[in-house]
Motif scaffolding. Structure first.
Motif: not given
Length: 199
Positions: A21, A24-25, A28, A32, A57, A59-60, A62, A68, A95, A117
């Motif tokens: 998790v 991935l954050a 992403s 971004q 989407g 959730m990923w 920031h 983050i 999650y 997230s």
């Protein structure tokens, strides 16, 4: 005392699901702000209305580095213990479910465009209160509750542009999940005794 503290701070099993998790954050966030810093193409992933893509989407995404960083810190401190109790696959599922609770609460009672997230992570905190009650000793649940209330208060008083209803929805959703998942044998026994005496 040193042995007791050490055992309480570190999860007994490698929390791969929590690290997945977190990675991935970060990935992403990198995509971004490298390829779409103006959010021209990610608008469909911003939580605004009952869109499946937006619910998944948001959730990923920031808003900035502090956003983050705070979420990653929270996951690192609390998420690994919850992951060790649920197992890696169940943790990732939980999650997402916490994120859904958060999104539904936000859309129903707030409705402003939102990303991040934080709601799902508040769900992890809610699960931590129930499933990992003794992880940080007697003060453990109170530490989590204070953490939650500080974040919520900052949103209410305007110190942070926080979608506080999303936080409430995620936190309460996490508590409900922690009550339901054991019924399906999706929670492992805690290997750290909560009443262990220190030498």
């Amino acid at each position: 005392m040193h042995i007791q503290l050490k055992r309480n701070l570190y999860a007994p099993n490698l929390p791969v699901g929590n690290y997945v998790v977190m990675v991935l954050a970060v990935v992403s966030f990198f995509i971004q702000f490298t390829y779409d810093s103006g959010q021209q193409y990610l608008n469909g992933l911003v939580l605004e209305g009952w869109s499946v893509m937006a619910i998944l989407g948001h959730m990923w995404l920031h808003a900035n580095v502090p956003h983050i960083a705070w979420n990653l810190l929270t996951l690192f401190i609390f998420g690994r213990h919850v992951c060790s109790r649920l197992g890696n696959a169940n943790y990732i599922l939980a999650y997402f479910l916490a994120g859904f609770f958060s999104a539904f609460a936000h859309i129903a009672y707030d409705g402003r465009p939102a990303i991040g997230s934080s709601g799902a992570i508040m769900g992890v905190l809610g699960m931590h209160v129930v499933l990992c009650f003794g992880r940080f000793g007697f003060l453990g649940p109170w530490i989590v509750l204070i953490w939650f209330l500080l974040s919520l208060t900052a949103g209410f008083v305007g110190l942070l542009p926080t979608a506080h209803i999303a936080h409430v929805g995620g936190f309460l959703g996490g508590i409900m999940l922690a009550g339901v998942l054991p019924l399906f044998n999706m929670v492992r026994s805690d290997s750290v005794p909560t009443t262990e005496s220190s030498p």
